[in-house]
Design a protein around this motif. Structure first.
Motif, PDB file in Angstrom:
ATOM      1  N   LEU A  79       0.829  -1.211   0.000  1.00  0.00           N
ATOM      2  CA  LEU A  79       0.000   0.000   0.000  1.00  0.00           C
ATOM      3  C   LEU A  79       0.860   1.257   0.000  1.00  0.00           C
ATOM      4  O   LEU A  79       0.580   2.216  -0.733  1.00  0.00           O
ATOM      5  N   LEU A  80       1.895   1.270   0.820  1.00  0.00           N
ATOM      6  CA  LEU A  80       2.780   2.423   0.890  1.00  0.00           C
ATOM      7  C   LEU A  80       3.518   2.623  -0.431  1.00  0.00           C
ATOM      8  O   LEU A  80       3.653   3.760  -0.907  1.00  0.00           O
ATOM      9  N   ALA A  81       3.970   1.547  -1.042  1.00  0.00           N
ATOM     10  CA  ALA A  81       4.634   1.650  -2.348  1.00  0.00           C
ATOM     11  C   ALA A  81       3.663   2.161  -3.402  1.00  0.00           C
ATOM     12  O   ALA A  81       4.042   2.954  -4.271  1.00  0.00           O
ATOM     13  N   GLY A  82       2.410   1.741  -3.324  1.00  0.00           N
ATOM     14  CA  GLY A  82       1.396   2.240  -4.250  1.00  0.00           C
ATOM     15  C   GLY A  82       1.141   3.725  -4.071  1.00  0.00           C
ATOM     16  O   GLY A  82       1.043   4.475  -5.043  1.00  0.00           O
ATOM     17  N   TRP A  83       1.057   4.155  -2.823  1.00  0.00           N
ATOM     18  CA  TRP A  83       0.850   5.579  -2.560  1.00  0.00           C
ATOM     19  C   TRP A  83       2.046   6.397  -3.039  1.00  0.00           C
ATOM     20  O   TRP A  83       1.888   7.437  -3.675  1.00  0.00           O
ATOM     21  N   LEU A  84       3.247   5.921  -2.716  1.00  0.00           N
ATOM     22  CA  LEU A  84       4.459   6.648  -3.089  1.00  0.00           C
ATOM     23  C   LEU A  84       4.644   6.691  -4.601  1.00  0.00           C
ATOM     24  O   LEU A  84       5.005   7.732  -5.161  1.00  0.00           O
ATOM     25  N   SER A  85       4.396   5.588  -5.280  1.00  0.00           N
ATOM     26  CA  SER A  85       4.543   5.600  -6.734  1.00  0.00           C
ATOM     27  C   SER A  85       3.469   6.470  -7.380  1.00  0.00           C
ATOM     28  O   SER A  85       3.722   7.091  -8.412  1.00  0.00           O
ATOM     29  N   GLY A  86       2.298   6.527  -6.787  1.00  0.00           N
ATOM     30  CA  GLY A  86       1.275   7.447  -7.286  1.00  0.00           C
ATOM     31  C   GLY A  86       1.700   8.894  -7.112  1.00  0.00           C
ATOM     32  O   GLY A  86       1.473   9.735  -7.985  1.00  0.00           O
ATOM     33  N   ALA A  87       2.317   9.192  -5.971  1.00  0.00           N
ATOM     34  CA  ALA A  87       2.798  10.552  -5.731  1.00  0.00           C
ATOM     35  C   ALA A  87       3.931  10.915  -6.687  1.00  0.00           C
ATOM     36  O   ALA A  87       4.082  12.082  -7.058  1.00  0.00           O
ATOM     37  N   LEU A  88       4.736   9.920  -7.083  1.00  0.00           N
ATOM     38  CA  LEU A  88       5.828  10.166  -8.023  1.00  0.00           C
ATOM     39  C   LEU A  88       5.381  10.066  -9.479  1.00  0.00           C
ATOM     40  O   LEU A  88       6.171  10.295 -10.391  1.00  0.00           O
ATOM     41  N   GLY A  89       4.116   9.678  -9.701  1.00  0.00           N
ATOM     42  CA  GLY A  89       3.592   9.561 -11.055  1.00  0.00           C
ATOM     43  C   GLY A  89       4.048   8.314 -11.788  1.00  0.00           C
ATOM     44  O   GLY A  89       4.122   8.301 -13.012  1.00  0.00           O
ATOM     45  N   LEU A  90       4.321   7.243 -11.045  1.00  0.00           N
ATOM     46  CA  LEU A  90       4.826   6.021 -11.668  1.00  0.00           C
ATOM     47  C   LEU A  90       3.742   5.010 -12.007  1.00  0.00           C
ATOM     48  O   LEU A  90       3.993   4.084 -12.759  1.00  0.00           O
ATOM     49  N   GLY A  91       2.583   5.108 -11.437  1.00  0.00           N
ATOM     50  CA  GLY A  91       1.468   4.329 -11.927  1.00  0.00           C
ATOM     51  C   GLY A  91       1.034   3.093 -11.175  1.00  0.00           C
ATOM     52  O   GLY A  91       0.139   2.401 -11.633  1.00  0.00           O
TER      53      GLY A  91
END
Length: 125
Positions: A79-91
């Motif tokens: 979940l944290l990786a999903g949130w962080l990648s969303g914040a970085l625009g990685l998808g």
């Protein structure tokens, strides 16, 4: 360095398997291998930085539940990786705790199978 790159590739393949089998976990664009590689890098960094802290704090619960709480920790890391990648625009998109829990289980199995296949290369340290 080769072991680190191999770890990124194995994690990217495991994330691909998760997106194919777990509804609610997706990477956009779904046909871009580089998207999976970048998301795998984010997941590895989250797992390396936050993972030990969560495992240490959750150790009593993990012992109490005979290891099942480790799945909850892995789901939280996803979940944290999903949130962080969303914040970085990685998808990477994880739609909630249940898809994260299922994704953590599938990712663990996929990584284990690839570790068996690539055992001679040496994924373990």
């Amino acid at each position: 360095m080769l072991r680190f790159l191999l770890n990124i590739i194995v994690t990217a393949i495991a994330l691909y398997v998760v997106t194919q089998f777990v509804p609610g976990v997706s990477v956009t664009p779904p046909d871009d291998p580089w998207a999976f590689m970048w998301v795998a890098l984010v997941f590895i960094v989250v797992n390396a930085v936050v993972g030990p802290v969560l495992r240490l704090l959750g150790a009593p619960f993990t012992i109490l539940t005979l290891g099942l709480f480790a799945l909850v920790i892995n789901a939280a890391l996803l979940l944290l990786a999903g949130w962080l990648s969303g914040a970085l625009g990685l998808g990477l998109r994880v739609d909630g705790f249940v898809p994260a829990l299922m994704g953590a289980v599938v990712m663990g199995i996929a990584t284990w199978v690839m570790g068996l296949v690539l055992g001679s290369v040496g994924l373990k340290r």
